[in-house]
Structure formats: C-alpha cells, structure tokens
Scaffold this active site. Sequence first.
Site, PDB file in Angstrom:
ATOM      1  CG  ASP A 102      -4.048  -5.380   9.738  1.00 39.01           C
ATOM      2  OD1 ASP A 102      -3.637  -5.406   8.480  1.00 39.01           O
ATOM      3  OD2 ASP A 102      -5.088  -5.792  10.393  1.00 39.01           O
ATOM      4  CG  ASN A 106      -2.055   1.354   1.604  1.00 37.24           C
ATOM      5  OD1 ASN A 106      -1.534   2.245   0.749  1.00 37.24           O
ATOM      6  ND2 ASN A 106      -3.503   0.539   2.061  1.00 37.24           N
ATOM      7  CE  LYS A 107      -0.483   4.640  -5.507  1.00 37.11           C
ATOM      8  NZ  LYS A 107      -1.346   4.438  -6.036  1.00 37.11           N
TER       9      LYS A 107
HETATM   10  P1  IMP Z   1      -4.710  -3.362   6.053  1.00 37.23           P
HETATM   11  O1  IMP Z   1      -5.700  -4.049   6.319  1.00 37.23           O
HETATM   12  O2  IMP Z   1      -4.428  -2.811   7.041  1.00 37.23           O
HETATM   13  O3  IMP Z   1      -4.524  -3.229   4.843  1.00 37.23           O
HETATM   14  O4  IMP Z   1      -6.843  -2.089   6.453  1.00 37.23           O
HETATM   15  C1  IMP Z   1      -8.037  -2.739   5.544  1.00 37.23           C
HETATM   16  C2  IMP Z   1      -8.613  -1.808   5.037  1.00 37.23           C
HETATM   17  O5  IMP Z   1      -9.058  -0.943   5.971  1.00 37.23           O
HETATM   18  C3  IMP Z   1      -7.999  -1.201   3.800  1.00 37.23           C
HETATM   19  O6  IMP Z   1      -8.431  -1.799   2.578  1.00 37.23           O
HETATM   20  C4  IMP Z   1      -8.773   0.104   3.962  1.00 37.23           C
HETATM   21  O7  IMP Z   1      -9.802   0.394   3.455  1.00 37.23           O
HETATM   22  C5  IMP Z   1      -9.334   0.302   5.539  1.00 37.23           C
HETATM   23  N1  IMP Z   1      -8.033   1.824   6.015  1.00 37.23           N
HETATM   24  C6  IMP Z   1      -6.849   1.008   6.494  1.00 37.23           C
HETATM   25  N2  IMP Z   1      -6.399   1.795   6.784  1.00 37.23           N
HETATM   26  C7  IMP Z   1      -7.201   3.538   6.056  1.00 37.23           C
HETATM   27  C8  IMP Z   1      -7.146   4.715   5.760  1.00 37.23           C
HETATM   28  O8  IMP Z   1      -5.909   4.953   6.862  1.00 37.23           O
HETATM   29  N3  IMP Z   1      -7.709   5.138   5.431  1.00 37.23           N
HETATM   30  C9  IMP Z   1      -8.757   4.608   4.994  1.00 37.23           C
HETATM   31  N4  IMP Z   1      -9.518   3.422   4.660  1.00 37.23           N
HETATM   32  C10 IMP Z   1      -7.860   2.133   5.588  1.00 37.23           C
END
Ligand code: IMP
Length: 188
Positions: free
Chosen positions: A68, A10-11
Amino acid sequence: MFELFFATGNKHKILEINEILKESGLDIKLVPIRGNKIEIQAETLEEIVSYALKQLKKKGVNYVIVEDAGLFINYFKGFPGPYSHYVYKKIGNKGILKLMDGIKDRSAYFKSVIGLIINGNFKLFSGVAKGKIANEIRGRYGFGFDPIFIPEGYSKTFGELQVSMKNRLSHRGKSARKLAEYLRHFFV
Ligand code: IMP
C-alpha cells in the site's frame, strides 16, 4: 523458480517490484492474485497492510505480498496519505494541482509499505521518497500521481522516468529492495 503471490490489481506495481527482485538476483516470480475487495480505512499504511495480511492468512494464502502506498503533502499535514486511492479517483492530478494553487511549500513524499507472509510470519518493509509537487502534469510513464511528483534533487517528474530510473529513487524501489534483501535469507 519460486512463485510469490502478490495481492494486487495494479500492473505497474507488479512491474516495479518484479524488476527489483530480478536485479537482486532472486529467482522469484510474482504471481498476481485478487486482493481484498474491501480495504480498511486507517490512519497509517502499516495498519492497512497488516489488516490485508490478516485477511489473506485467514484465507490460507501462504507466501504472499501486499503493498500500500500514498502521497503525503506536507502543507496538508500528510493528506491524502492513506486516502490517496480515493482522492486520486475523485479529483486526480488536476485536483491536487488546484488544491496546491498559490501554495509555496510544495514539499511532499511518497511512502510504500510492503507486507509479506512467509512461513506463517508477517513482515513489513517500508520506503519513502521525498520530493515536491510539480506545477503542471508532466510525463506519460508510471501511474497515479507520478506525473505531478518531482523527486528530490531532480527536475523530471516520476511520470517522465522509465521504470528502472523510478525504481532507483522511489518509495517502492526502497521498500522492495528491503523485501529482496530479506528474501535472500530464504532463497540464496
Ligand atoms: P494504493 O492504495 O497503494 O494502490 O495507492 C493509492 C493511490 O496512491 C493510488 O491510486 C495512486 O494514485 C497513488 N500511488 C501509489 N503509489 C504510487 C506511485 O508509485 N506513483 C504514483 N502514484 C502512486
């Protein structure tokens, strides 16, 4: 300059955390590496992050962070929380707004957990940003649920805020500042 691996694809996360490290005066550059193909499904972000750290350590990766995050909606008792990735992929922001249709309590929070391996040790840093779910999708910045999340005390969504402003208020800004403070002991 010290190179710290960041297991993510995630960039936006890289940009956000890099900016915090820079602001903290640390001469550290995040270098993206591939994360685990399989992420465990667990009830807490801490469990997910700890599992990822164990996998990375098994592979012999030293000096690495993983992160996460999730959106926790109070009316739904914290859903989607640790399942945010799946829920975003399946129903997106439109789907969340539909689920919230007619619901008065729109309070929610984002939580971020950063895991670090340094000198073979594990450390976790967390951050929470309270706010509410907007009534409509607004803004073109950020990613994921940013355009439907309004941080407490503000009227704009995260999607309407540039990285530096989001970082001041966000869950990831908070967890990353804790990480930076910890890394300071090693590098300053
Ligand atoms: P991840 O597993 O940490 O990549 O995050 C799970 C999901 O939560 C991602 O697909 C995003 O849709 C959402 N998410 C995580 N962090 C953010 C953020 O800072 N802003 C908006 N959505 C987020």
